[in-house]
Structures are given as C-alpha cells and as structure tokens.
Design a protein around this motif. Structure first.
Motif, PDB file in Angstrom:
ATOM      1  N   HIS A  30       0.750  -1.287   0.066  1.00 37.67           N
ATOM      2  CA  HIS A  30       0.227   0.011  -0.048  1.00 37.67           C
ATOM      3  C   HIS A  30       0.952   1.377   0.056  1.00 37.67           C
ATOM      4  O   HIS A  30       0.520   2.243  -0.871  1.00 37.67           O
ATOM      5  CB  HIS A  30      -0.868   0.194   1.171  1.00 37.67           C
ATOM      6  CG  HIS A  30      -1.780   1.313   1.443  1.00 37.67           C
ATOM      7  ND1 HIS A  30      -2.690   1.553   0.548  1.00 37.67           N
ATOM      8  CD2 HIS A  30      -1.502   2.250   2.340  1.00 37.67           C
ATOM      9  CE1 HIS A  30      -3.193   2.875   0.967  1.00 37.67           C
ATOM     10  NE2 HIS A  30      -2.632   3.172   1.940  1.00 37.67           N
ATOM     11  N   PRO A  36      -5.312   0.029  -2.461  1.00 38.55           N
ATOM     12  CA  PRO A  36      -5.933  -0.182  -1.289  1.00 38.55           C
ATOM     13  C   PRO A  36      -5.774  -1.473  -0.569  1.00 38.55           C
ATOM     14  O   PRO A  36      -5.829  -2.284  -1.130  1.00 38.55           O
ATOM     15  CB  PRO A  36      -7.563   0.099  -1.678  1.00 38.55           C
ATOM     16  CG  PRO A  36      -7.518   0.732  -3.123  1.00 38.55           C
ATOM     17  CD  PRO A  36      -6.128   0.022  -3.402  1.00 38.55           C
ATOM     18  N   ASP A  37      -5.788  -1.500   0.600  1.00 40.83           N
ATOM     19  CA  ASP A  37      -5.511  -2.757   1.685  1.00 40.83           C
ATOM     20  C   ASP A  37      -6.377  -3.692   1.546  1.00 40.83           C
ATOM     21  O   ASP A  37      -5.848  -4.761   1.368  1.00 40.83           O
ATOM     22  CB  ASP A  37      -5.388  -1.972   3.237  1.00 40.83           C
ATOM     23  CG  ASP A  37      -4.490  -1.336   3.763  1.00 40.83           C
ATOM     24  OD1 ASP A  37      -3.392  -0.897   2.635  1.00 40.83           O
ATOM     25  OD2 ASP A  37      -4.060  -1.007   4.782  1.00 40.83           O
ATOM     26  N   GLU A 126      -8.347   4.328 -11.138  1.00 41.96           N
ATOM     27  CA  GLU A 126      -8.745   3.819  -9.759  1.00 41.96           C
ATOM     28  C   GLU A 126      -9.946   4.228  -9.115  1.00 41.96           C
ATOM     29  O   GLU A 126     -10.881   3.636  -8.619  1.00 41.96           O
ATOM     30  CB  GLU A 126      -7.693   3.794  -8.929  1.00 41.96           C
ATOM     31  CG  GLU A 126      -6.417   2.738  -9.762  1.00 41.96           C
ATOM     32  CD  GLU A 126      -5.053   2.809  -8.723  1.00 41.96           C
ATOM     33  OE1 GLU A 126      -4.877   3.918  -8.152  1.00 41.96           O
ATOM     34  OE2 GLU A 126      -4.339   1.954  -8.781  1.00 41.96           O
ATOM     35  N   MET A 130     -13.237   2.244  -7.878  1.00 38.55           N
ATOM     36  CA  MET A 130     -13.530   2.470  -6.776  1.00 38.55           C
ATOM     37  C   MET A 130     -14.991   2.849  -6.478  1.00 38.55           C
ATOM     38  O   MET A 130     -15.867   2.093  -5.554  1.00 38.55           O
ATOM     39  CB  MET A 130     -12.830   3.146  -5.726  1.00 38.55           C
ATOM     40  CG  MET A 130     -11.283   2.324  -5.568  1.00 38.55           C
ATOM     41  SD  MET A 130     -11.332   0.819  -4.763  1.00 38.55           S
ATOM     42  CE  MET A 130     -12.338   1.108  -3.201  1.00 38.55           C
ATOM     43  N   ASN A 134     -17.974   0.454  -4.897  1.00 35.87           N
ATOM     44  CA  ASN A 134     -18.778   0.990  -3.812  1.00 35.87           C
ATOM     45  C   ASN A 134     -20.264   0.828  -4.052  1.00 35.87           C
ATOM     46  O   ASN A 134     -21.137   0.736  -3.157  1.00 35.87           O
ATOM     47  CB  ASN A 134     -18.275   2.407  -3.467  1.00 35.87           C
ATOM     48  CG  ASN A 134     -17.484   2.266  -2.314  1.00 35.87           C
ATOM     49  OD1 ASN A 134     -17.516   1.748  -1.210  1.00 35.87           O
ATOM     50  ND2 ASN A 134     -16.164   2.836  -2.636  1.00 35.87           N
ATOM     51  N   TYR A 141     -16.470  -0.205   1.047  1.00 36.07           N
ATOM     52  CA  TYR A 141     -15.046   0.445   0.687  1.00 36.07           C
ATOM     53  C   TYR A 141     -14.959   1.898   0.765  1.00 36.07           C
ATOM     54  O   TYR A 141     -14.050   2.288  -0.045  1.00 36.07           O
ATOM     55  CB  TYR A 141     -14.605  -0.330  -0.440  1.00 36.07           C
ATOM     56  CG  TYR A 141     -14.594  -1.856  -0.662  1.00 36.07           C
ATOM     57  CD1 TYR A 141     -13.273  -2.255   0.106  1.00 36.07           C
ATOM     58  CD2 TYR A 141     -15.507  -2.684  -1.138  1.00 36.07           C
ATOM     59  CE1 TYR A 141     -13.395  -3.576   0.039  1.00 36.07           C
ATOM     60  CE2 TYR A 141     -15.256  -4.002  -1.263  1.00 36.07           C
ATOM     61  CZ  TYR A 141     -14.439  -4.592  -0.548  1.00 36.07           C
ATOM     62  OH  TYR A 141     -14.245  -6.071  -0.475  1.00 36.07           O
ATOM     63  N   GLN A 143     -14.318   4.336   2.436  1.00 30.91           N
ATOM     64  CA  GLN A 143     -12.943   4.967   2.917  1.00 30.91           C
ATOM     65  C   GLN A 143     -11.818   5.067   1.858  1.00 30.91           C
ATOM     66  O   GLN A 143     -10.899   5.749   1.925  1.00 30.91           O
ATOM     67  CB  GLN A 143     -12.365   4.467   4.145  1.00 30.91           C
ATOM     68  CG  GLN A 143     -11.974   3.052   4.125  1.00 30.91           C
ATOM     69  CD  GLN A 143     -11.485   2.508   5.338  1.00 30.91           C
ATOM     70  OE1 GLN A 143     -11.366   3.062   6.304  1.00 30.91           O
ATOM     71  NE2 GLN A 143     -10.987   1.296   5.413  1.00 30.91           N
ATOM     72  N   TYR A 144     -12.042   4.296   0.798  1.00 31.92           N
ATOM     73  CA  TYR A 144     -11.153   4.035  -0.332  1.00 31.92           C
ATOM     74  C   TYR A 144     -11.424   5.035  -1.475  1.00 31.92           C
ATOM     75  O   TYR A 144     -10.550   5.094  -2.392  1.00 31.92           O
ATOM     76  CB  TYR A 144     -10.477   2.574  -0.667  1.00 31.92           C
ATOM     77  CG  TYR A 144     -10.296   1.965   0.753  1.00 31.92           C
ATOM     78  CD1 TYR A 144      -8.825   2.231   1.239  1.00 31.92           C
ATOM     79  CD2 TYR A 144     -11.101   1.176   1.264  1.00 31.92           C
ATOM     80  CE1 TYR A 144      -8.629   1.489   2.084  1.00 31.92           C
ATOM     81  CE2 TYR A 144     -10.661   0.479   2.458  1.00 31.92           C
ATOM     82  CZ  TYR A 144      -9.380   0.671   2.915  1.00 31.92           C
ATOM     83  OH  TYR A 144      -8.934  -0.148   4.076  1.00 31.92           O
TER      84      TYR A 144
END
Length: 145
Positions: A30, A36-37, A126, A130, A134, A141, A143-144
């Motif tokens: 990361h 993202p983790d 990305e 994301m 979501n 997800y 928070q990412y």
C-alpha cells in the motif's frame, strides 16, 4: 489486486510470523503503490523439506511471488522488492541465499476483483473503479474512494 504467495520449504513459520508478514506485506505494498489494503491478498503455502530443490539439492527456501498490476515504473518495482526483502529478513531472519522475491506484472485487463476487471494503475481510473465497487458493495469500501 496484488496476490502475494509465500512458499516455504524447511522454514517453519509460526502463526505470529505469518500474521506479521501478511500485515507488513500489505502495509508495504500500500505504501509503495497506493493500492487499497482490502485488495491485497497474502497466501502461505508451506511445503515439507524435500519437495523444493535449489541447484538440484534439497535446501530450505523462502519464496515470495507477488503478482501485481502492470504499469508501474522499474523504480517502484525495485523499491517494492527491497522493502519486501527487508520485511522478510526482519520477521524471519534467513540467510540471504534462501530468500527469493519475485514481483511479476500482469496487465490490468487480465485481473478481476469482486467480479470487475481491474483498472490501470492510474489515479483517475482507480477512482472510477472504486466508485463502481462501492455501488456494488455499499459502504464496505467507502473510505478508499
């Protein structure tokens, strides 16, 4: 996105070491790439001594094979390999000739996560990906994004 496969032979990792390696590989990937983790996977595959050979001889080995999205610079790849090697040595402390670190690039269009083909490792792509994930998994997800 990335999958880290740890194959060991003659190197018996404790649960504490596996947890430390998985956590630190995730953090390192990361930090170096921005991935993202939740999408960083770590798999451990221990093998009994005698099933892995080096130069035709049975020897202890620790192999880290990371499959990542293509598109990052050579400098980023080398930084990632160096830091991953440091993590291994910090957690397991093996002779250098027993450790192999491989970072393989795979085109994004050949990878799928959560049923969606992965974007190129470019910020705008990305972010869009994301947003779609979501929508598929509301709040999971957030928070990412």
């Amino acid at each position: 996105m990335p999958v880290y496969q740890v194959v060991t032979s003659g190197v018996d990792l404790t649960e504490e070491q596996r947890t430390a390696l998985a956590t630190r590989f995730t953090h390192t990937h990361h930090h170096v790439t921005g991935a993202p983790d939740p999408f960083i996977r770590v798999v451990f595959q221990p093998m009994p001594l005698g099933l892995m050979y080096t130069a035709g001889r049975i020897e202890p080995s620790f192999i880290l094979n990371a499959v990542c999205r293509a598109g990052r610079s050579e400098q980023t790849r080398h930084e990632l390999m160096d830091k991953l090697y440091e993590v291994i040595q910090d957690v397991v402390d093996l002779p250098a000739d027993q450790v192999v670190v491989v970072v393989s690039d795979t085109p994004s269009s050949w990878l799928m996560e959560a049923g969606m083909v992965l974007p190129e490792p470019v910020h705008e792509a990305e972010v869009q990906w994301m947003r779609k994930i979501n929508e598929q998994f509301p709040g999971k997800y957030q928070q990412y994004v």
